[in-house]
Design an enzyme around this catalytic site. Structure first.
Site, PDB file in Angstrom:
ATOM      1  N   GLN A 181     -81.480  37.566 -27.243  1.00  0.00           N
ATOM      2  CA  GLN A 181     -81.694  36.475 -26.302  1.00  0.00           C
ATOM      3  C   GLN A 181     -82.679  35.434 -26.833  1.00  0.00           C
ATOM      4  O   GLN A 181     -82.492  34.220 -26.635  1.00  0.00           O
ATOM      5  CB  GLN A 181     -82.198  37.035 -24.965  1.00  0.00           C
TER       6      GLN A 181
ATOM      7  N   GLU B 116     -90.221   3.553 -41.290  1.00  0.00           N
ATOM      8  CA  GLU B 116     -89.919   2.490 -40.333  1.00  0.00           C
ATOM      9  C   GLU B 116     -90.837   2.548 -39.105  1.00  0.00           C
ATOM     10  O   GLU B 116     -90.448   2.203 -37.990  1.00  0.00           O
ATOM     11  CB  GLU B 116     -88.445   2.536 -39.897  1.00  0.00           C
TER      12      GLU B 116
END
Length: 401
Positions: free
Chosen positions: A295, A379
């Protein structure tokens, strides 16, 4: 066909282009990327293949020999290429920004001279804003151009040029006080020059030196360099747009579309990390079953996939906004910020799924783990994006008290 990161509303031509690029990535890039990256070797054969596909002219108008496609098409191609190897997408993206700036701001003579050869991939672009001492503060640029007859003389040192060695055309932002009186705001006294040069390192034209490649943690293969101007003489007809003082705005326009493409790179790297993680989780067994059946791993995969999907959706929205002709600095900032942060997190989760093997250079995830950090700063850093987003939100939601 993978379920994640699908884009609704694409035309048949867009789907055909993306299918071609995806096939090229799977066959020509992924099988060799890690080996080339470990050698820090420029991917010449890959670049030649992209040239044959017409990728260097994807957004250049048909009248100049390009394909005339949209920013969305381009961003989706970048996403696919980055999924194969982020460095290759950097080679394309830097070239694209210069072509975009020429298309939007160049004189007709400049467009006719450069764009057809850029579309063919015969002229390769790079752009240069940053300097050693200024980081994100573009207004602090000290490199300078001084008018001398029909020429300008450029002096100064620039930093972090992607394609610095392999390019033959560099858009360089410098201060130009000519025509701008003392006290003019810094962003109004900057000019972009179109600097032609020979590829390679050392003195690549009189007054212009590319010292060599900067050795980096990741983002290898592509050459990142400095640029030193010492009495570099440039004719006045190589001022982008033909008028001084507009360079800051021209560069910011280029960086804005560049942010969409950095977001696309983040999406591509995150997709690849998810693919590697979900594949390894089904191959590795512990306590008598696949680790994918635990899980804790399923929760991790669920979070990774959700982040991939969310980043892709924001990137597509930013590209479509720009294509519509609307202002998109808010959407581009959000997309770049989210995609780069999520990319880092998805790559780290895939790294954790691999366990000790993720630390081995034999596994592709090791390369992605070193590449993802570049997207956090390219950027504009996360902090810069938050400043842009915050200011734009205050414009949109101005309190009328």
């Amino acid at each position: 066909m993978a379920r994640l990161a699908q884009t609704a509303g694409l035309t048949d031509i867009q789907q055909e282009i993306l299918s071609t690029v995806r096939d090229f990535v799977d066959k020509e890039i992924i099988p060799v990327a890690t080996e080339l990256e470990h050698r820090d070797e420029y991917p010449q054969a890959i670049v030649d293949g992209l040239k044959e596909l017409g990728l260097f002219g994807l957004m250049i108008p048909e009248e100049y020999g390009g394909l005339g496609e949209s920013l969305l098409t381009y961003a989706l191609c970048v996403e696919e290429i980055a999924r194969g190897w982020m460095s290759v997408s950097g080679i394309i993206n830097t070239h694209f920004i210069v072509a975009y700036m020429l298309k939007q701001h160049g004189t007709e003579e400049q467009k006719e001279y450069f764009l057809p050869r850029m579309a063919a991939g015969d002229v390769r672009g790079a752009f240069s804003m940053s300097e050693p001492g200024l980081g994100s503060d573009v207004s602090a640029i000290t490199s300078k151009a001084v008018k001398d007859g029909d020429e300008y003389v450029l002096n100064g040192q620039k930093m972090w040029l992607t394609n610095g060695g392999t390019s033959t055309l560099v858009a360089v932002l410098v201060r130009s006080d000519e025509g701008h009186p003392e006290g003019t705001a810094p962003h109004k006294s900057m000019t972009t020059f179109l600097v032609e040069k020979e590829p390679g390192f050392g003195e690549v034209r009189p007054g212009l030196t590319i010292p060599g490649k900067i050795d980096k943690m990741g983002y290898k293969g592509v050459d990142t360099t400095e640029l030193i101007m010492d009495g570099l003489r440039i004719p006045a007809n190589r001022v982008l747009g033909g008028v001084t003082g507009r360079g800051f705005y021209q560069m910011m326009d280029g960086v804005e579309v560049g942010r969409v493409n950095v977001a696309a790179r983040g999406c591509g790297v995150a997709q690849r990390a998810f693919e590697l993680g979900v594949q390894y989780a089904q191959q590795r067994h512990t306590f008598g079953k696949q680790i994918a059946q635990h899980q804790a791993i399923q929760f991790k995969l669920a979070e990774m996939a959700t982040k991939v999907e969310a980043a892709h959706a924001m990137m597509v929205n930013a590209a479509r906004k720009k294509d519509s002709g609307e202002r998109n600095d808010l959407e581009a900032g959000m997309a770049k910020y989210l995609a780069s942060e999520y990319c880092k997190e998805v790559v780290e989760d895939a790294f954790r799924i691999h366990g000790g093997y993720g630390f081995s250079k034999e596994y592709e995830i090791e390369r992605l783990y070193r590449e993802a950090p570049m997207l956090l700063i390219g950027e504009g850093t996360a902090e810069i994006q938050k400043m842009i987003i915050g200011r734009r939100l205050l414009e949109e939601y101005r309190f009328q008290g």
